[in-house]
Design a protein around this motif. Structure first.
Motif, short mmCIF file in Angstrom:
data_model
loop_
_atom_site.label_atom_id
_atom_site.label_comp_id
_atom_site.label_asym_id
_atom_site.label_seq_id
_atom_site.Cartn_x
_atom_site.Cartn_y
_atom_site.Cartn_z
N VAL A 1 42.26 -16.09 -0.98
CA VAL A 1 42.09 -16.18 -2.44
C VAL A 1 40.63 -16.54 -2.73
CG1 VAL A 1 44.47 -16.87 -2.95
CG2 VAL A 1 42.75 -18.64 -2.52
N SER A 2 40.20 -16.17 -3.92
CA SER A 2 38.87 -16.57 -4.39
C SER A 2 39.04 -16.91 -5.87
CB SER A 2 37.88 -15.41 -4.24
OG SER A 2 37.98 -14.54 -5.34
N PRO A 3 38.01 -17.49 -6.48
CA PRO A 3 38.12 -17.81 -7.91
C PRO A 3 38.29 -16.58 -8.80
CG PRO A 3 36.36 -19.09 -6.90
CD PRO A 3 36.78 -18.07 -5.88
N ALA A 4 38.21 -15.38 -8.23
CA ALA A 4 38.46 -14.16 -9.02
C ALA A 4 39.95 -13.92 -9.20
CB ALA A 4 37.83 -12.95 -8.33
N VAL A 5 40.78 -14.63 -8.47
CA VAL A 5 42.24 -14.42 -8.58
C VAL A 5 42.96 -15.73 -8.82
CG1 VAL A 5 42.13 -12.43 -7.02
CG2 VAL A 5 42.77 -14.66 -6.09
N LEU A 6 44.07 -15.61 -9.53
CA LEU A 6 44.96 -16.75 -9.71
C LEU A 6 45.49 -17.18 -8.33
CD1 LEU A 6 45.84 -17.77 -12.55
CD2 LEU A 6 47.97 -16.56 -12.20
N ILE A 7 45.63 -18.46 -8.13
CA ILE A 7 46.24 -18.93 -6.89
C ILE A 7 47.74 -18.66 -6.99
CG2 ILE A 7 46.71 -20.96 -5.47
CD1 ILE A 7 44.10 -22.16 -6.82
N PRO A 8 48.31 -17.97 -6.02
CA PRO A 8 49.75 -17.67 -6.10
C PRO A 8 50.56 -18.97 -6.18
CG PRO A 8 48.75 -16.58 -4.19
CD PRO A 8 47.69 -17.45 -4.79
N ARG A 9 51.53 -18.97 -7.11
CA ARG A 9 52.37 -20.16 -7.32
C ARG A 9 53.72 -19.97 -6.64
NH1 ARG A 9 47.97 -20.79 -10.07
NH2 ARG A 9 47.97 -21.84 -12.09
N GLY A 10 54.26 -21.06 -6.16
CA GLY A 10 55.62 -21.03 -5.63
C GLY A 10 56.61 -20.47 -6.66
#
Ligand code: GLN
Length: 282
Positions: free
Chosen positions: A87-96
């Motif tokens: 992940v990078s700050p260009a993408v949302l962090i995947p949530r559970g």
């Protein structure tokens, strides 16, 4: 060991105390950041590294976390549906919570394996790659309007589903869906946060605004996407969209107006999280 130098165990303990002021998961954060600094897994860290001298790089990582920067952006990794993703700050962090979408698709499709899967606003590629881990024979297409996000998604696809296609597309532009074709499964975790929502500083200050905010009521993207679903689904196909926990009524209504039937699924916290749309006739 050099005099005065902290062990890994001591450095983790101190960092956890410092991070408690800004994080609900301070001890876990400290362990994950230490494992990252050492370049080892967290279980290796706990089993083998606790008495070693703490690496110099650790303090700077903790300092970043203390400014609310998410751990996933510091390490550049996040786990989703059992997949290790960049992940990078260009993408949302995947949530559970978003795993609810994959579980809902599995429940509704049961033994009907989709042969084509579309992920709208794929970001890191999390939803598409999770779906392809469940249905590896399917043809997968991920779409995002952000070139930087597509780079992240493409890297993740190379590792987890090399046949997946990641392509640029922006559903706010007319004609964006021309020629896309129809899919047995459409996934989407569009932006759905109200512009003025109170968000944790780790989200508002660090995660990409373009992936989060969708107008005053958070429904702007659903208003575009849901009416298009009948054109994107095969007969018998389903669409699974993520929603904010108060949005089920409004988003189901958009689907009903488009001639779709809807089923709402809850996340592990018991809150409405996913809607499965189905029922198109061609
Ligand atoms: N679940 C995210 C959050 O509120 C929002 C994701 C989205 O807008 N798609 O942190």
């Amino acid at each position: 060991m050099a005099e005065g130098r902290l062990t890994v165990a001591e450095a983790i303990r101190t960092a956890a105390q410092d991070l408690a002021a800004t994080s609900d998961t301070a001890r876990l954060d400290a362990e994950v950041l230490m494992a990252h600094a050492l370049g080892v897994s967290r279980s290796d860290l706990l089993l083998r590294w606790m008495r070693e001298p703490a690496p110099d790089a650790f303090a700077a990582l903790v300092a970043r976390r203390a400014t609310h920067e998410p751990v996933a952006y510091i390490t550049g990794r996040a786990e989703f549906y059992g997949l290790d993703l960049a992940v990078s700050p260009a993408v949302l962090i995947p949530r559970g919570d978003s795993e609810t979408l994959i579980d809902a698709a599995r429940t509704v499709l049961a033994d009907r394996a989709p042969t084509t899967i579309l992920d709208l606003g794929t970001g890191s590629g999390a939803l598409l790659l999770a779906a392809l881990s469940v249905w590896p024979a399917a043809q997968g297409l991920g779409i995002d309007r952000s070139a930087a996000a597509l780079e992240v998604a493409t890297g993740n696809a190379m590792r987890h589903a090399p046949g997946a296609d990641m392509r640029r597309g922006d559903w706010t532009q007319p004609g964006w869906a021309d020629g896309l074709g129809r899919f047995d499964l459409v996934l989407a975790n569009p932006p759905y946060v109200e512009d003025a929502a109170a968000l944790a500083p780790s989200v508002r200050a660090f995660e990409p605004a373009g992936a989060l905010f969708a107008g005053p009521d958070g429904l702007d993207d659903y208003r575009i996407l849901v009416p298009l679903l009948p054109r994107l689904l095969t007969p018998g196909g389903i669409a699974v969209v993520e929603i904010g926990h108060t949005q089920a009524g409004s988003v189901v209504a958009l689907g009903t107006s488009a001639g779709l039937s809807a089923q709402v699924f809850r996340d592990l916290g018991g809150r409405d999280r996913a809607i499965v749309f189905s029922g198109i006739k061609v």
